[in-house]
Design a protein around this motif. Sequence first.
Motif, PDB file in Angstrom:
ATOM      1  N   GLY A  90       0.809  -1.214   0.000  1.00  0.00           N
ATOM      2  CA  GLY A  90       0.000   0.000   0.000  1.00  0.00           C
ATOM      3  C   GLY A  90       0.841   1.262   0.000  1.00  0.00           C
ATOM      4  N   LEU A  91       1.907   1.262   0.795  1.00  0.00           N
ATOM      5  CA  LEU A  91       2.795   2.432   0.830  1.00  0.00           C
ATOM      6  C   LEU A  91       3.462   2.651  -0.524  1.00  0.00           C
ATOM      7  N   LYS A  92       3.889   1.567  -1.154  1.00  0.00           N
ATOM      8  CA  LYS A  92       4.541   1.671  -2.467  1.00  0.00           C
ATOM      9  C   LYS A  92       3.557   2.206  -3.507  1.00  0.00           C
ATOM     10  N   LEU A  93       2.337   1.700  -3.492  1.00  0.00           N
ATOM     11  CA  LEU A  93       1.330   2.208  -4.424  1.00  0.00           C
ATOM     12  C   LEU A  93       1.083   3.698  -4.187  1.00  0.00           C
ATOM     13  N   SER A  94       0.954   4.079  -2.925  1.00  0.00           N
ATOM     14  CA  SER A  94       0.720   5.483  -2.584  1.00  0.00           C
ATOM     15  C   SER A  94       1.879   6.359  -3.051  1.00  0.00           C
ATOM     16  N   LYS A  95       3.085   5.902  -2.793  1.00  0.00           N
ATOM     17  CA  LYS A  95       4.283   6.645  -3.203  1.00  0.00           C
ATOM     18  C   LYS A  95       4.311   6.846  -4.714  1.00  0.00           C
ATOM     19  N   ASP A  96       3.884   5.814  -5.446  1.00  0.00           N
ATOM     20  CA  ASP A  96       3.900   5.866  -6.909  1.00  0.00           C
ATOM     21  C   ASP A  96       2.638   6.491  -7.504  1.00  0.00           C
ATOM     22  N   GLY A  97       1.681   6.876  -6.635  1.00  0.00           N
ATOM     23  CA  GLY A  97       0.434   7.461  -7.118  1.00  0.00           C
ATOM     24  C   GLY A  97      -0.419   6.473  -7.892  1.00  0.00           C
ATOM     25  N   LYS A  98      -0.385   5.212  -7.474  1.00  0.00           N
ATOM     26  CA  LYS A  98      -1.115   4.160  -8.184  1.00  0.00           C
ATOM     27  C   LYS A  98      -2.116   3.474  -7.262  1.00  0.00           C
ATOM     28  N   THR A  99      -2.951   2.646  -7.854  1.00  0.00           N
ATOM     29  CA  THR A  99      -3.932   1.846  -7.124  1.00  0.00           C
ATOM     30  C   THR A  99      -3.760   0.383  -7.517  1.00  0.00           C
ATOM     31  N   VAL A 100      -4.436  -0.506  -6.812  1.00  0.00           N
ATOM     32  CA  VAL A 100      -4.370  -1.919  -7.199  1.00  0.00           C
ATOM     33  C   VAL A 100      -4.957  -2.113  -8.595  1.00  0.00           C
ATOM     34  N   GLU A 101      -5.951  -1.305  -8.933  1.00  0.00           N
ATOM     35  CA  GLU A 101      -6.560  -1.407 -10.260  1.00  0.00           C
ATOM     36  C   GLU A 101      -5.551  -1.075 -11.362  1.00  0.00           C
ATOM     37  N   ASP A 102      -4.609  -0.174 -11.077  1.00  0.00           N
ATOM     38  CA  ASP A 102      -3.564   0.141 -12.055  1.00  0.00           C
ATOM     39  C   ASP A 102      -2.680  -1.070 -12.340  1.00  0.00           C
ATOM     40  N   ASN A 103      -2.664  -2.018 -11.415  1.00  0.00           N
ATOM     41  CA  ASN A 103      -1.891  -3.254 -11.593  1.00  0.00           C
ATOM     42  C   ASN A 103      -2.767  -4.394 -12.104  1.00  0.00           C
ATOM     43  N   GLY A 104      -3.977  -4.065 -12.529  1.00  0.00           N
ATOM     44  CA  GLY A 104      -4.864  -5.077 -13.088  1.00  0.00           C
ATOM     45  C   GLY A 104      -5.593  -5.915 -12.054  1.00  0.00           C
ATOM     46  N   LEU A 105      -5.615  -5.452 -10.814  1.00  0.00           N
ATOM     47  CA  LEU A 105      -6.286  -6.186  -9.744  1.00  0.00           C
ATOM     48  C   LEU A 105      -7.573  -5.475  -9.349  1.00  0.00           C
ATOM     49  N   SER A 106      -8.465  -6.203  -8.736  1.00  0.00           N
ATOM     50  CA  SER A 106      -9.733  -5.644  -8.289  1.00  0.00           C
ATOM     51  C   SER A 106      -9.638  -5.217  -6.825  1.00  0.00           C
ATOM     52  N   GLY A 107     -10.077  -4.007  -6.546  1.00  0.00           N
ATOM     53  CA  GLY A 107     -10.140  -3.542  -5.164  1.00  0.00           C
ATOM     54  C   GLY A 107     -11.095  -4.366  -4.319  1.00  0.00           C
TER      55      GLY A 107
END
Length: 165
Positions: A90-107
């Motif tokens: 979660g911290l890495k996604l936040s740092k990169d300004g991304k979401t799980v959906e950006d990685n092709g995953l479902s929230g």
Amino acid sequence: MTIEQDLSRIAEQEKALSFDAFDLTTAWQLGKLLQELATERGLGIAIDVTLHSMPVFYAALPGVTPDNVNWVRRKRNMVLRYFRSSYASGLKLSKDGKTVEDNGLSGADYAPHGGSFPINVKGTGCIGAVTVSGLPQRDDHNLAVEALALMLAKDLDTLRLDPPL
């Protein structure tokens, strides 16, 4: 602590908190330790220990709601997908300004929030996850780390995440 400092400390945790061996008895002991810590502190949390895809220990303490069951599943999915703590993901996604959906995953199936930590075995890697849900995410993460550190006789003071700034 900054996100970078947290990510660095979590990487240290993931390296230090590795078992020489881990079996069903160890999984039960870890879950029971978390249950005892939470009960002593009056924490309303859900606790899950899963090996591979097999649930080994689950407890829902007073104060838990049905939502916590889903949070456990979604946080655990993050660990089993990336072999790192759900908080680090979660911290890495936040740092990169991304979401799980950006990685092709479902929230709906993946929660990049603190509370699930990989169960690592030296020479093998991630064989499962220990998950806590019911507290703020940093506290969920720290409680899982505390239990692992106690089981492995590691110095918690050098591993625990500091309070946020």
